[in-house]
Design an enzyme around this catalytic site. Structure first.
Site, PDB file in Angstrom:
ATOM      1  N   ARG A 193       6.293  -2.191  -1.809  1.00 61.26           N
ATOM      2  CA  ARG A 193       7.054  -1.500  -0.763  1.00 61.26           C
ATOM      3  C   ARG A 193       6.551  -1.873   0.636  1.00 61.26           C
ATOM      4  O   ARG A 193       7.330  -2.014   1.577  1.00 61.26           O
ATOM      5  CB  ARG A 193       6.954   0.016  -0.968  1.00 61.26           C
ATOM      6  CG  ARG A 193       7.791   0.811   0.022  1.00 61.26           C
ATOM      7  CD  ARG A 193       7.902   2.257  -0.401  1.00 61.26           C
ATOM      8  NE  ARG A 193       8.807   3.007   0.452  1.00 61.26           N
ATOM      9  CZ  ARG A 193       8.421   4.011   1.225  1.00 61.26           C
ATOM     10  NH1 ARG A 193       7.157   4.400   1.253  1.00 61.26           N
ATOM     11  NH2 ARG A 193       9.310   4.644   1.968  1.00 61.26           N
ATOM     12  N   HIS A 198       8.707  -3.205   3.726  1.00 57.95           N
ATOM     13  CA  HIS A 198       8.730  -2.548   5.043  1.00 57.95           C
ATOM     14  C   HIS A 198       8.227  -3.490   6.138  1.00 57.95           C
ATOM     15  O   HIS A 198       8.600  -3.348   7.296  1.00 57.95           O
ATOM     16  CB  HIS A 198       7.905  -1.254   5.008  1.00 57.95           C
ATOM     17  CG  HIS A 198       8.645  -0.134   4.350  1.00 57.95           C
ATOM     18  ND1 HIS A 198       8.415   1.195   4.635  1.00 57.95           N
ATOM     19  CD2 HIS A 198       9.639  -0.133   3.425  1.00 57.95           C
ATOM     20  CE1 HIS A 198       9.224   1.953   3.902  1.00 57.95           C
ATOM     21  NE2 HIS A 198       9.957   1.163   3.156  1.00 57.95           N
ATOM     22  N   ASN A 238       7.557   5.493   7.052  1.00 53.78           N
ATOM     23  CA  ASN A 238       6.183   5.112   6.709  1.00 53.78           C
ATOM     24  C   ASN A 238       5.190   6.266   6.751  1.00 53.78           C
ATOM     25  O   ASN A 238       4.218   6.291   5.983  1.00 53.78           O
ATOM     26  CB  ASN A 238       5.682   4.033   7.683  1.00 53.78           C
ATOM     27  CG  ASN A 238       6.431   2.720   7.519  1.00 53.78           C
ATOM     28  OD1 ASN A 238       6.903   2.410   6.424  1.00 53.78           O
ATOM     29  ND2 ASN A 238       6.537   1.958   8.596  1.00 53.78           N
ATOM     30  N   HIS A 293      12.637   0.075  -7.675  1.00 54.40           N
ATOM     31  CA  HIS A 293      12.400   1.494  -7.983  1.00 54.40           C
ATOM     32  C   HIS A 293      12.222   1.737  -9.485  1.00 54.40           C
ATOM     33  O   HIS A 293      12.361   2.854  -9.950  1.00 54.40           O
ATOM     34  CB  HIS A 293      13.539   2.357  -7.409  1.00 54.40           C
ATOM     35  CG  HIS A 293      13.511   2.430  -5.911  1.00 54.40           C
ATOM     36  ND1 HIS A 293      14.484   3.041  -5.154  1.00 54.40           N
ATOM     37  CD2 HIS A 293      12.609   1.957  -5.003  1.00 54.40           C
ATOM     38  CE1 HIS A 293      14.193   2.930  -3.871  1.00 54.40           C
ATOM     39  NE2 HIS A 293      13.064   2.275  -3.750  1.00 54.40           N
TER      40      HIS A 293
HETATM   41  C1  HEM Z   1      17.929   0.100  -0.872  1.00 50.67           C
HETATM   42  C2  HEM Z   1      17.376   0.901  -0.007  1.00 50.67           C
HETATM   43  C3  HEM Z   1      16.064   1.603  -0.230  1.00 50.67           C
HETATM   44  C4  HEM Z   1      15.796   2.892   0.065  1.00 50.67           C
HETATM   45  C5  HEM Z   1      16.747   3.881   0.704  1.00 50.67           C
HETATM   46  C6  HEM Z   1      14.434   3.155  -0.336  1.00 50.67           C
HETATM   47  C7  HEM Z   1      13.778   4.362  -0.179  1.00 50.67           C
HETATM   48  C8  HEM Z   1      12.572   4.676  -0.752  1.00 50.67           C
HETATM   49  C9  HEM Z   1      11.929   5.960  -0.673  1.00 50.67           C
HETATM   50  C10 HEM Z   1      12.457   7.156   0.096  1.00 50.67           C
HETATM   51  C11 HEM Z   1      10.802   5.898  -1.411  1.00 50.67           C
HETATM   52  C12 HEM Z   1       9.796   7.027  -1.652  1.00 50.67           C
HETATM   53  C13 HEM Z   1       8.694   7.005  -0.620  1.00 50.67           C
HETATM   54  C14 HEM Z   1       7.806   8.224  -0.692  1.00 50.67           C
HETATM   55  O1  HEM Z   1       8.137   9.190  -1.372  1.00 50.67           O
HETATM   56  O2  HEM Z   1       6.757   8.262  -0.011  1.00 50.67           O
HETATM   57  C15 HEM Z   1      10.705   4.576  -1.949  1.00 50.67           C
HETATM   58  C16 HEM Z   1       9.706   4.139  -2.772  1.00 50.67           C
HETATM   59  C17 HEM Z   1       9.576   2.836  -3.167  1.00 50.67           C
HETATM   60  N1  HEM Z   1      10.374   1.792  -2.794  1.00 50.67           N
HETATM   61 FE1  HEM Z   1      12.170   1.902  -1.901  1.00 50.67          FE
HETATM   62  N2  HEM Z   1      13.909   2.024  -0.872  1.00 50.67           N
HETATM   63  C18 HEM Z   1      14.860   1.037  -0.822  1.00 50.67           C
HETATM   64  C19 HEM Z   1      14.698  -0.268  -1.201  1.00 50.67           C
HETATM   65  C20 HEM Z   1      13.519  -0.805  -1.665  1.00 50.67           C
HETATM   66  C21 HEM Z   1      13.238  -2.202  -1.798  1.00 50.67           C
HETATM   67  C22 HEM Z   1      14.177  -3.330  -1.339  1.00 50.67           C
HETATM   68  C23 HEM Z   1      11.988  -2.314  -2.337  1.00 50.67           C
HETATM   69  C24 HEM Z   1      11.192  -3.541  -2.648  1.00 50.67           C
HETATM   70  C25 HEM Z   1      11.692  -4.719  -2.883  1.00 50.67           C
HETATM   71  C26 HEM Z   1      11.519  -0.966  -2.561  1.00 50.67           C
HETATM   72  C27 HEM Z   1      10.340  -0.634  -3.183  1.00 50.67           C
HETATM   73  C28 HEM Z   1       9.889   0.648  -3.374  1.00 50.67           C
HETATM   74  C29 HEM Z   1       8.756   0.989  -4.200  1.00 50.67           C
HETATM   75  C30 HEM Z   1       7.988   0.019  -5.086  1.00 50.67           C
HETATM   76  C31 HEM Z   1       8.544   2.365  -4.066  1.00 50.67           C
HETATM   77  C32 HEM Z   1       7.420   3.209  -4.665  1.00 50.67           C
HETATM   78  C33 HEM Z   1       6.251   3.167  -3.686  1.00 50.67           C
HETATM   79  C34 HEM Z   1       5.008   3.941  -4.112  1.00 50.67           C
HETATM   80  O3  HEM Z   1       4.955   4.509  -5.185  1.00 50.67           O
HETATM   81  O4  HEM Z   1       4.055   3.958  -3.291  1.00 50.67           O
HETATM   82  N3  HEM Z   1      12.449  -0.075  -2.122  1.00 50.67           N
HETATM   83  N4  HEM Z   1      11.791   3.842  -1.527  1.00 50.67           N
END
Ligand code: HEM
Length: 286
Positions: A13, A17, A45, A144
């Site tokens: 992530r 970002h 973030n 995800h």
């Molecule tokens: C399509 C639009 C996307 C939205 C709206 C989105 C939104 C989010 C949100 C809100 C979280 C939770 C963060 C938290 O609770 O602190 C998250 C987690 C995550 N996102 Fe996305 N995301 C998107 C796309 C992506 C993309 C493109 C990637 C990587 C290629 C990605 C990888 C991840 C990962 C791996 C997590 C888990 C992070 C952790 O456990 O620390 N996301 N995302």
């Protein structure tokens, strides 16, 4: 991974970002100072992005071996790739030579990263601005399949969806109950107590630490946690990809790899642009 099973997800992530704001230039790693506003306190973030210490440790070792040679942006790109390989996901080619930026964009972090409540149109628009298309949205959302999310990012779905005083009808009822327990129960359509906001749940409840195609099966069965996850099945231009990816993991891996390679090339600094930072948290000279 040995000390923190969630770390691979957090590193992936972080790379995302980084690339979406000023390109893959390590800008997400810069700390705030009195006269420098970084990206770490922007909404997507703040109290959310993690893994900075891991990048610091890698940088420390590299600086001892070959100073001013490997950029923080390259470290992030490789760390993300290795994190996914270690999570049984696909391996992609990481081109190297990114240089580190000397600036950050708080505005960009707040406005150019997709929000979990954005419509699919908004999300696609934000991706298009970075040279990525609908297919990339569908494939990269598969990230995800690992990692966790805090209640604050999806709680509106649990109680008062779109001001209807009801939960989101597109959320599986069993999952809904589980999430309501986690994020605080609320009578009628009140707003849940914010003391539950930081509670965490897996983005993929079945195989939370394995990078597989289970995310798409979840989304198909109304078990996507974020609104933006569910949005992929509501939209005709992405729903067929969700179906295909849920049935064919190889296809998902192939498309994910193509999209990650594209993402890793967004706005990279090369040649004399930028610098190789000594410390990923600050630019070399103020
Ligand atoms: C399509 C639009 C996307 C939205 C709206 C989105 C939104 C989010 C949100 C809100 C979280 C939770 C963060 C938290 O609770 O602190 C998250 C987690 C995550 N996102 Fe996305 N995301 C998107 C796309 C992506 C993309 C493109 C990637 C990587 C290629 C990605 C990888 C991840 C990962 C791996 C997590 C888990 C992070 C952790 O456990 O620390 N996301 N995302």
């Amino acid at each position: 991974m040995a000390v923190d099973r969630r770390m691979p997800a957090s590193l992936l992530r972080l790379h995302f970002h980084d690339c979406f704001v000023l390109g893959c230039d390590g800008s997400v790693l810069l700390d705030d100072t009195i006269n420098f506003k970084g990206e770490k306190n922007a909404l997507p973030n703040k109290n959310s992005a993690r893994g900075f210490d891991v990048i610091d440790k890698i940088k420390f070792v590299l600086e001892n071996e070959c100073p001013y040679t490997v950029s923080c942006a390259d470290i992030l790109a490789i760390a993300a790739r290795e994190a996914i390989v270690l999570s049984y996901g696909p391996r992609w080619r990481v081109l190297l030579g990114r240089r580190d930026g000397r600036r950050a964009s708080f505005y960009g972090a707040n406005n150019e990263l997709p929000s979990p409540t954005d419509s699919i149109e908004n999300i696609t628009h934000k991706f298009r601005c970075k040279g990525l298309h609908r297919k990339d949205v569908a494939a990269l959302s598969g990230a995800h399949t690992i990692g966790e999310t805090q209640c604050k990012f999806f709680k509106e779905r649990l109680y008062n969806f779109n001001n209807t005083c009801r939960p989101d009808p597109t959320l599986d009822p069993t999952l809904l109950k589980e999430l309501q327990n986690l994020c605080g129960k609320v009578p009628n359509c009140g707003s849940p107590n914010s003391s539950f906001d930081a509670n965490l749940t897996a983005l993929d409840h079945f195989t939370p630490f394995i990078f597989d195609n289970n995310y798409y099966t979840n989304v198909e069965h109304k078990r996507g946690i974020l609104s933006s996850d569910h949005a992929l099945v509501d939209d005709q231009t992405t729903s067929f990809l969700v179906k295909e990816y849920s049935q064919n993991q190889d296809l998902f891996f192939n498309d994910f790899v193509v999209s990650m390679e594209k993402m890793g090339r967004i706005g990279v600094l090369v040649g004399q642009q930028g610098e190789i930072r000594k410390n990923c948290r600050r630019v070399n000279y103020y």
